[in-house]
Design a protein around this motif. Structure first.
Motif, short mmCIF file in Angstrom:
data_model
loop_
_atom_site.label_atom_id
_atom_site.label_comp_id
_atom_site.label_asym_id
_atom_site.label_seq_id
_atom_site.Cartn_x
_atom_site.Cartn_y
_atom_site.Cartn_z
N ILE A 191 0.86 -1.18 0.00
CA ILE A 191 0.00 0.00 0.00
C ILE A 191 0.90 1.23 0.00
O ILE A 191 2.02 1.18 0.49
CB ILE A 191 -0.94 0.04 1.23
CG1 ILE A 191 -0.12 -0.05 2.54
CG2 ILE A 191 -1.97 -1.07 1.16
CD1 ILE A 191 -0.93 0.26 3.78
N VAL A 192 0.39 2.33 -0.55
CA VAL A 192 1.15 3.57 -0.54
C VAL A 192 1.11 4.17 0.87
O VAL A 192 0.08 4.07 1.56
CB VAL A 192 0.57 4.56 -1.58
CG1 VAL A 192 1.23 5.94 -1.45
CG2 VAL A 192 0.78 4.00 -2.99
N ASP A 193 2.24 4.72 1.28
CA ASP A 193 2.39 5.35 2.60
C ASP A 193 1.09 5.99 3.09
O ASP A 193 0.57 6.93 2.47
CB ASP A 193 3.48 6.43 2.50
CG ASP A 193 3.78 7.09 3.85
OD1 ASP A 193 3.20 6.67 4.86
OD2 ASP A 193 4.62 8.01 3.87
N ASP A 194 0.56 5.47 4.19
CA ASP A 194 -0.70 6.02 4.72
C ASP A 194 -0.51 6.57 6.14
O ASP A 194 -1.47 6.65 6.92
CB ASP A 194 -1.79 4.94 4.71
CG ASP A 194 -1.46 3.79 5.66
OD1 ASP A 194 -0.29 3.69 6.10
OD2 ASP A 194 -2.36 2.98 5.96
N ARG A 195 0.71 6.97 6.46
CA ARG A 195 0.96 7.41 7.84
C ARG A 195 0.08 8.59 8.25
O ARG A 195 -0.36 8.66 9.40
CB ARG A 195 2.45 7.78 8.02
CG ARG A 195 3.34 6.56 8.18
CD ARG A 195 4.80 6.97 8.26
NE ARG A 195 5.31 7.49 7.00
CZ ARG A 195 6.54 7.99 6.84
NH1 ARG A 195 7.38 8.04 7.86
NH2 ARG A 195 6.93 8.43 5.66
#
Lengths: 345, 427
Positions: free
Chosen positions: A171-175
């Motif tokens: 998944i793309v960075d979801d921080r």
């Protein structure tokens, strides 16, 4: 890899005519790259296959190439040797306590494997593999991961048909959303906890590098001085140019072998004082059975048999664990032997 | 020379031994020379009478031999081979914020190569009007900027996910350095090549690649490339060191160190990311359920107390004590650091040596009167986006223990009454 190589050609032509209109707005620094220059450096391959050259390679050709170029670190079956990366295995382990991340279990794109093998491998001897050889090695890595059968041939045309098991595992960075609660401008400053207990201590593990034996350091210092003198007398008999040449050749060896002060056994044994020493001289190193047997027979490493071993290790001693392809040039063999002679036991 | 590279980690035993020896010396002096005072003062010392070294004794100076323990150190079991490995900045022994190049951590994928300025070439290609080649001399003719930035490896503190493991700030937090860079904005070079063929820049990328055998390469979105990325050739006023990419490296402020490509040789303008090895199989962060985050570029706000710490114990008893450390954020400037001496129960706001600068290290101090009792030291950084450095527990709740990268948790040092410190975890 640029989809717009043609632009490079146009640019090169323009520059060769002495006209560089595109530079008019800038500082006019640099020069147009030639198409050959771009082709030499622009090797990257993208997930959609952009940048892949024509070519093909089979699993069986890949196996031979893998043993010759890769197995010394990655193991004959891509299982990894020692601390070197495993390229196969680990299926379904990503949620485990100790995930095993390999091309098969983790890598989302096959293009990454092809690109990396072609541009950055073999370790210490990068960019020697042809396109066909790269297709073959990548086919073998897929086979080692049970992704293809043993009669598989990887080509530019079927490249995108290969399904990577963990392709959907990212998944793309979801921080900023998953960890939005860390943006908590006013944190607690008083009586934030009821009690504080120590739950873990680093000293229990005791894995921090330390020189805690001062005596050992003193011993080492005392021992170093006479050794240095001996080394000098020994080195007087060596050809310094050949030693320097050998040092360069030895770069092919140092992924697995160490020499010099503090040399330790790695994938291969440390090689201090190897010329004139008994074969299989290091007690706690796990030699191949044939190598251990050769040692037990009383064989000693001479310049001659070492040169023969280095020329083609697997011909010299069938079953040796040293899966290095060999030093074909006699001058390379002589140079590396001279270099090895400069290190005392 | 050999002395300066063979660093010694002050061990627990050596520390205790040292304390005993120092105590003995004081007692001895007290017995024999109490009335006369300190012989270092009352007696003429050799250095106060004879000569020191003349100028040019060392045309390029190294630290004095008494500082020979302030060196980079490697953790041998971490990697298979030093050619593709990492070492650690001795942050426990430094002060201020600028990291001297000679002890700034190194990370190589196929060794530190020797590439001369004469042999250096930088290519810009891909979706540009004119693919260009620059020499080093060309780069020096573009308008230059100076900026201080930290460079932190994404794996810094990566060994601590599952528990307190390495006993020293150098090893837990030393994959970081902070330098003043001089160089040319990447934007300038991209504009020199012309970005018209790229069209709408908002969905375009660049791929940057090094000249060494690992060919380390990373994809960077165009908006970052045009924002603050620098093509740098000087650090702290002098040429980059070989181990940091001489003659030219990329500086990608606030983003993970792997993207700061050394020996930069090529920048390609592209319509998508390459998904190279270093941005798929590595530098991706696996969560507890086995899915992995990719493109985790920013380094979150983080801090650590550098002294006291396991390698920098308190050499004196109760009384005035300087607690100090470093804080940084890849998203902005540090605007506050809190320190706890009781394991996070209560916090005091520390003094920043200077106001925080964006994407650069900030030094903090807490000057206390230590009563000599046990302490559980922690620091907590906050940046100007409102982000507060989380506890290890809070991080694990979101990410599990297998992320490897981007561990920016609050660190705890246990300080015992004798001044020793140890890496611990607390509830």
């Amino acid at each position: 890899m640029s989809k717009y190589l043609n632009l490079g050609l146009i640019g090169a032509v323009a520059a060769s005519l002495g006209a560089a209109p595109a530079l008019a707005d800038g500082y006019g620094l640099g020069r147009a790259a030639t198409a050959d220059e771009i082709a030499a450096w622009d090797l990257d391959v993208m997930p959609d296959g952009t940048g892949l050259p024509e070519g093909s390679g089979s699993v069986s050709d890949g196996e031979d190439l893998f043993v010759e170029h890769c197995a010394v670190c990655h193991g004959d079956f891509a299982e990894g040797v020692g601390n070197w990366p495993a390229l196969a295995g680990g299926e379904g382990s990503l949620a485990d306590e100790d995930p095993v991340k390999t091309v098969g279990s983790y890598w989302p794109y096959l293009s990454t494997a092809w690109d990396y093998v072609h541009r950055s491998m073999p370790y210490g001897n990068a960019q020697i593999l042809s396109a066909d050889e790269t297709y073959a090695i990548v086919a073998y890595i897929l086979y080692s991961n049970y992704i293809v059968e043993d009669d598989f041939v990887l080509t530019k045309d079927n490249f995108l048909d290969v399904e990577m098991p963990n392709a959907d595992g990212f998944i793309v960075d979801d921080r900023e959303t998953a960890e939005a609660h860390f943006w908590d401008a006013e944190p607690c400053t008083e009586n934030c906890k009821d009690e504080v207990e120590i739950t873990m201590r680093a000293t229990v593990l005791d894995v921090t590098p330390q020189d805690d034996a001062e005596e050992a350091i003193a011993d080492q210092a005392a021992a170093e001085e006479p050794a240095a003198e001996e080394a000098e007398t020994q080195q007087a008999a060596l050809d310094p140019e050949l030693v320097a040449e050998g040092e360069k050749v030895f770069r092919k060896c140092q992924a697995c072998h160490q020499v010099g002060e503090g040399a330790k056994n790695r994938v291969g044994p440390q090689l201090n004082g190897i010329v004139g020493a008994s074969v299989g001289r290091i007690e706690d190193f796990r030699y191949s059975k044939p190598m251990a047997e050769l040692g037990e027979s009383g064989e000693v490493w001479t310049e001659d048999n070492l040169a023969a071993f280095l020329a083609k290790p697997r011909d010299f001693l069938k079953g040796t664990k040293m899966s290095f392809a060999g030093l074909r040039k006699e001058e390379d063999q002589a140079a590396v032997i001279e270099y090895l002679k400069s290190f005392e036991e | 020379m050999t002395e300066s590279v063979k660093g010694k980690v002050p061990s627990r035993r050596a520390f205790l031994k040292g304390a005993v020896a120092a105590g003995g010396a004081v007692a001895g002096a007290g017995m024999v020379r109490a009335a006369e005072g300190d012989p270092l003062i009352t007696e003429v010392q050799p250095w106060a009478s004879g000569f020191g070294e003349g100028v040019d004794a060392t045309p390029y100076g190294l630290p004095i031999r008494f500082e020979s323990d302030v060196v980079r150190r490697n953790v041998e079991w971490l990697t298979a081979d030093t050619i593709s490995s990492i070492n650690f900045t001795p942050i426990h022994a430094l002060d201020g914020t600028i990291t001297p190049q000679g002890c700034a951590f190194e990370r190589h994928h196929s060794g530190a190569i020797e590439l001369s300025k004469q042999d250096y070439r930088l290519m810009i290609n891909g979706l540009v009007d004119t693919p260009l080649v620059f020499t080093y001399a060309d780069l020096e003719r573009f308008p230059r900027e100076n900026h201080v930035y930290f460079c932190e490896c994404a794996a810094n503190t990566g060994m601590e996910w599952a528990g307190a493991q390495l006993n020293g700030a150098q090893f837990t937090h030393g994959m970081i350095h902070n330098m003043e860079y001089s160089g040319v904005p990447l934007r300038t070079l991209l504009e020199e090549a012309g970005l018209d063929p790229a069209g709408d820049l908002s969905d375009k990328w660049i791929y940057v690649e090094g000249a060494d055998a690992s060919s380390n390469g990373r994809s960077i979105p165009m908006d970052k490339a045009l924002d603050d990325v620098l093509v740098a050739f000087k650090a702290n006023g002098e040429a980059l060191r070989k181990e940091h990419g001489y003659p030219v490296r990329l500086v990608v402020p606030g983003w993970e160190g792997n993207m700061w490509v050394k020996w930069l040789r090529r920048v390609e303008v592209m319509d998508g990311p390459v998904e190279s090895r270093e941005e798929t199989s590595k530098y991706t962060d696996t969560l507890a359920d086995g899915t992995s985050r990719k493109w985790t570029w920013e380094m979150d706000a983080k801090s650590v107390i550098t002294s006291p710490s396991p390698q920098s114990p308190i050499p004196h008893g109760a009384g005035p004590l300087v607690i100090t450390g470093l804080a940084w954020s890849g998203r902005g400037a540090i605007d506050r650091v809190d320190v706890s001496i009781d394991g996070g129960e209560n916090w005091q706001t520390a003094r920043l040596a200077k106001p925080g600068e964006a994407k650069a290290l900030t030094r903090f101090y807490l000057d206390i009167e230590w009563d000599g009792s046990e302490m559980l030291l922690q620091s907590r950084a906050m940046d100007d986006t409102g982000y507060v450095q989380p506890t290890k527990e809070a991080l694990r709740e979101v990410r599990g223990e297998n992320s490897i990268y981007h561990n920016n948790c609050i660190q705890t040092w246990l300080v015992t009454p004798n001044g020793e410190a140890e890496n611990v975890e607390v509830s």
